[in-house]
Scaffold this motif. Structure first.
Motif, PDB file in Angstrom:
ATOM      1  N   TYR A   9      10.159  27.256  46.892  1.00 53.35           N
ATOM      2  CA  TYR A   9       9.299  26.333  48.088  1.00 53.35           C
ATOM      3  C   TYR A   9      10.414  24.760  47.926  1.00 53.35           C
ATOM      4  O   TYR A   9      11.052  24.845  49.342  1.00 53.35           O
ATOM      5  CB  TYR A   9       8.229  26.051  48.355  1.00 53.35           C
ATOM      6  CG  TYR A   9       7.293  24.790  48.099  1.00 53.35           C
ATOM      7  CD1 TYR A   9       7.695  23.744  49.355  1.00 53.35           C
ATOM      8  CD2 TYR A   9       6.446  24.947  47.294  1.00 53.35           C
ATOM      9  CE1 TYR A   9       6.749  23.067  49.445  1.00 53.35           C
ATOM     10  CE2 TYR A   9       5.804  23.708  47.271  1.00 53.35           C
ATOM     11  CZ  TYR A   9       6.280  22.661  48.514  1.00 53.35           C
ATOM     12  OH  TYR A   9       4.970  21.495  48.056  1.00 53.35           O
ATOM     13  N   PHE A  10      10.988  24.362  47.125  1.00 52.14           N
ATOM     14  CA  PHE A  10      11.493  22.939  47.435  1.00 52.14           C
ATOM     15  C   PHE A  10      13.038  23.347  47.606  1.00 52.14           C
ATOM     16  O   PHE A  10      13.288  22.706  48.590  1.00 52.14           O
ATOM     17  CB  PHE A  10      11.044  22.124  45.741  1.00 52.14           C
ATOM     18  CG  PHE A  10       9.892  21.427  45.856  1.00 52.14           C
ATOM     19  CD1 PHE A  10       8.957  21.475  46.555  1.00 52.14           C
ATOM     20  CD2 PHE A  10       9.770  21.030  44.226  1.00 52.14           C
ATOM     21  CE1 PHE A  10       7.453  21.114  46.867  1.00 52.14           C
ATOM     22  CE2 PHE A  10       8.474  20.512  43.907  1.00 52.14           C
ATOM     23  CZ  PHE A  10       7.677  20.544  44.963  1.00 52.14           C
ATOM     24  N   VAL A  11      13.413  24.287  47.124  1.00 49.83           N
ATOM     25  CA  VAL A  11      14.549  24.053  46.926  1.00 49.83           C
ATOM     26  C   VAL A  11      15.274  25.184  48.181  1.00 49.83           C
ATOM     27  O   VAL A  11      16.237  25.028  49.324  1.00 49.83           O
ATOM     28  CB  VAL A  11      15.674  25.658  46.036  1.00 49.83           C
ATOM     29  CG1 VAL A  11      16.586  26.639  46.079  1.00 49.83           C
ATOM     30  CG2 VAL A  11      15.493  25.256  44.691  1.00 49.83           C
ATOM     31  N   SER A  12      13.807  26.012  48.743  1.00 50.69           N
ATOM     32  CA  SER A  12      14.115  26.874  49.926  1.00 50.69           C
ATOM     33  C   SER A  12      13.764  26.083  51.289  1.00 50.69           C
ATOM     34  O   SER A  12      14.661  25.756  51.716  1.00 50.69           O
ATOM     35  CB  SER A  12      13.032  27.814  49.808  1.00 50.69           C
ATOM     36  OG  SER A  12      12.930  28.401  51.285  1.00 50.69           O
ATOM     37  N   ASN A  35      17.056  14.797  45.099  1.00 50.01           N
ATOM     38  CA  ASN A  35      16.535  14.136  43.877  1.00 50.01           C
ATOM     39  C   ASN A  35      14.853  14.054  44.123  1.00 50.01           C
ATOM     40  O   ASN A  35      14.385  14.398  42.649  1.00 50.01           O
ATOM     41  CB  ASN A  35      16.427  12.306  44.878  1.00 50.01           C
ATOM     42  CG  ASN A  35      17.745  11.613  44.244  1.00 50.01           C
ATOM     43  OD1 ASN A  35      18.588  12.694  43.901  1.00 50.01           O
ATOM     44  ND2 ASN A  35      18.418  10.763  45.210  1.00 50.01           N
ATOM     45  N   TYR A  36      14.021  14.789  44.536  1.00 49.37           N
ATOM     46  CA  TYR A  36      12.657  15.284  44.183  1.00 49.37           C
ATOM     47  C   TYR A  36      12.887  16.009  43.529  1.00 49.37           C
ATOM     48  O   TYR A  36      12.214  16.378  43.182  1.00 49.37           O
ATOM     49  CB  TYR A  36      11.471  15.485  45.581  1.00 49.37           C
ATOM     50  CG  TYR A  36      10.244  15.500  46.162  1.00 49.37           C
ATOM     51  CD1 TYR A  36       9.689  14.689  46.025  1.00 49.37           C
ATOM     52  CD2 TYR A  36      10.645  17.349  45.461  1.00 49.37           C
ATOM     53  CE1 TYR A  36       8.674  14.390  45.510  1.00 49.37           C
ATOM     54  CE2 TYR A  36       9.096  16.853  45.541  1.00 49.37           C
ATOM     55  CZ  TYR A  36       8.244  16.336  45.440  1.00 49.37           C
ATOM     56  OH  TYR A  36       6.879  16.220  45.579  1.00 49.37           O
ATOM     57  N   ILE A  37      13.739  17.623  44.107  1.00 48.37           N
ATOM     58  CA  ILE A  37      13.866  18.397  42.816  1.00 48.37           C
ATOM     59  C   ILE A  37      13.958  18.183  41.425  1.00 48.37           C
ATOM     60  O   ILE A  37      13.153  18.496  40.943  1.00 48.37           O
ATOM     61  CB  ILE A  37      15.148  19.111  43.309  1.00 48.37           C
ATOM     62  CG1 ILE A  37      14.551  19.399  45.127  1.00 48.37           C
ATOM     63  CG2 ILE A  37      14.804  20.447  42.421  1.00 48.37           C
ATOM     64  CD1 ILE A  37      15.005  20.148  45.535  1.00 48.37           C
ATOM     65  N   LYS A  38      14.618  17.419  41.622  1.00 45.04           N
ATOM     66  CA  LYS A  38      15.941  16.750  40.108  1.00 45.04           C
ATOM     67  C   LYS A  38      14.349  16.208  39.048  1.00 45.04           C
ATOM     68  O   LYS A  38      14.261  16.204  37.907  1.00 45.04           O
ATOM     69  CB  LYS A  38      16.893  16.019  40.168  1.00 45.04           C
ATOM     70  CG  LYS A  38      17.869  16.321  40.348  1.00 45.04           C
ATOM     71  CD  LYS A  38      18.777  15.495  40.193  1.00 45.04           C
ATOM     72  CE  LYS A  38      20.446  16.402  40.587  1.00 45.04           C
ATOM     73  NZ  LYS A  38      21.546  15.261  41.252  1.00 45.04           N
ATOM     74  N   ASP A  39      13.289  15.226  40.150  1.00 45.27           N
ATOM     75  CA  ASP A  39      12.276  14.636  39.590  1.00 45.27           C
ATOM     76  C   ASP A  39      11.148  15.844  39.286  1.00 45.27           C
ATOM     77  O   ASP A  39      10.960  15.330  37.651  1.00 45.27           O
ATOM     78  CB  ASP A  39      11.657  13.519  40.603  1.00 45.27           C
ATOM     79  CG  ASP A  39      13.099  13.225  40.133  1.00 45.27           C
ATOM     80  OD1 ASP A  39      13.857  12.453  39.404  1.00 45.27           O
ATOM     81  OD2 ASP A  39      13.054  11.370  41.492  1.00 45.27           O
ATOM     82  N   VAL A  54      18.155  31.107  40.462  1.00 47.67           N
ATOM     83  CA  VAL A  54      17.214  31.264  41.559  1.00 47.67           C
ATOM     84  C   VAL A  54      17.216  30.291  42.504  1.00 47.67           C
ATOM     85  O   VAL A  54      17.086  30.870  43.915  1.00 47.67           O
ATOM     86  CB  VAL A  54      15.502  30.540  41.084  1.00 47.67           C
ATOM     87  CG1 VAL A  54      14.295  30.259  41.712  1.00 47.67           C
ATOM     88  CG2 VAL A  54      15.033  31.914  39.619  1.00 47.67           C
ATOM     89  N   SER A  55      18.011  29.184  42.777  1.00 45.78           N
ATOM     90  CA  SER A  55      18.415  28.403  43.928  1.00 45.78           C
ATOM     91  C   SER A  55      19.076  29.171  44.911  1.00 45.78           C
ATOM     92  O   SER A  55      19.526  29.791  45.785  1.00 45.78           O
ATOM     93  CB  SER A  55      18.991  27.446  43.774  1.00 45.78           C
ATOM     94  OG  SER A  55      18.199  26.621  42.541  1.00 45.78           O
ATOM     95  N   GLU A  56      20.332  30.249  43.904  1.00 47.50           N
ATOM     96  CA  GLU A  56      21.259  31.014  44.494  1.00 47.50           C
ATOM     97  C   GLU A  56      20.760  32.107  45.237  1.00 47.50           C
ATOM     98  O   GLU A  56      21.253  32.482  46.402  1.00 47.50           O
ATOM     99  CB  GLU A  56      22.091  31.571  42.902  1.00 47.50           C
ATOM    100  CG  GLU A  56      23.449  30.655  43.123  1.00 47.50           C
ATOM    101  CD  GLU A  56      24.309  30.996  42.077  1.00 47.50           C
ATOM    102  OE1 GLU A  56      23.987  31.741  41.837  1.00 47.50           O
ATOM    103  OE2 GLU A  56      24.976  30.151  41.518  1.00 47.50           O
ATOM    104  N   GLU A  57      19.814  32.777  44.640  1.00 46.10           N
ATOM    105  CA  GLU A  57      18.887  34.429  45.013  1.00 46.10           C
ATOM    106  C   GLU A  57      18.063  33.311  46.597  1.00 46.10           C
ATOM    107  O   GLU A  57      18.420  34.631  47.585  1.00 46.10           O
ATOM    108  CB  GLU A  57      18.541  34.260  44.221  1.00 46.10           C
ATOM    109  CG  GLU A  57      18.983  35.482  43.075  1.00 46.10           C
ATOM    110  CD  GLU A  57      18.107  35.831  41.454  1.00 46.10           C
ATOM    111  OE1 GLU A  57      16.611  35.889  42.325  1.00 46.10           O
ATOM    112  OE2 GLU A  57      18.001  36.471  41.332  1.00 46.10           O
ATOM    113  N   ILE A  58      17.509  32.537  46.590  1.00 48.14           N
ATOM    114  CA  ILE A  58      16.513  31.739  47.534  1.00 48.14           C
ATOM    115  C   ILE A  58      17.506  31.925  48.630  1.00 48.14           C
ATOM    116  O   ILE A  58      17.621  31.919  49.774  1.00 48.14           O
ATOM    117  CB  ILE A  58      16.342  30.359  47.213  1.00 48.14           C
ATOM    118  CG1 ILE A  58      15.013  30.838  46.558  1.00 48.14           C
ATOM    119  CG2 ILE A  58      15.878  29.843  47.947  1.00 48.14           C
ATOM    120  CD1 ILE A  58      14.537  29.456  45.611  1.00 48.14           C
TER     121      ILE A  58
END
Length: 97
Positions: A9-12, A35-39, A54-58
């Protein structure tokens, strides 16, 4: 909600904000979310998880409405700009019509 779902959901939400061309300052918000996702990944590593795949699929498969709804959740987490939140809500309403 497990760590994989949170990551998704962060990536989405990131991709949802990226769709908001009418917001001039979105590049700064995108950097904050990035930055939030990296952390999040650094603090909560998931073994044998293909983050990039997964990011590409989203990005390809998640409907715009879902991305925008996730963007609202992410912006709430990072205390995002209220102007952007209102623009996203307005766009979701348009999609629902």
């Amino acid at each position: 909600m497990d760590l994989k779902d949170q990551f998704k959901y962060f990536v989405s939400g990131y991709f949802g904000v990226r769709e908001m061309d009418e917001y001039d300052l979105k590049v700064y918000v995108l950097k904050d979310i990035e930055n939030y996702i990296k952390d999040f990944i650094e603090v909560n590593p998931i073994d044998n998880y293909e983050y990039k795949k997964v990011s590409e699929e989203i990005e390809k498969e998640t409907p715009l409405k879902t991305k925008l709804q996730d963007a609202l959740l992410v912006l709430n987490k990072i205390n995002g700009p209220i102007e952007l939140i209102l623009l996203i809500k307005k766009r979701i309403k348009k999609i629902n019509k």
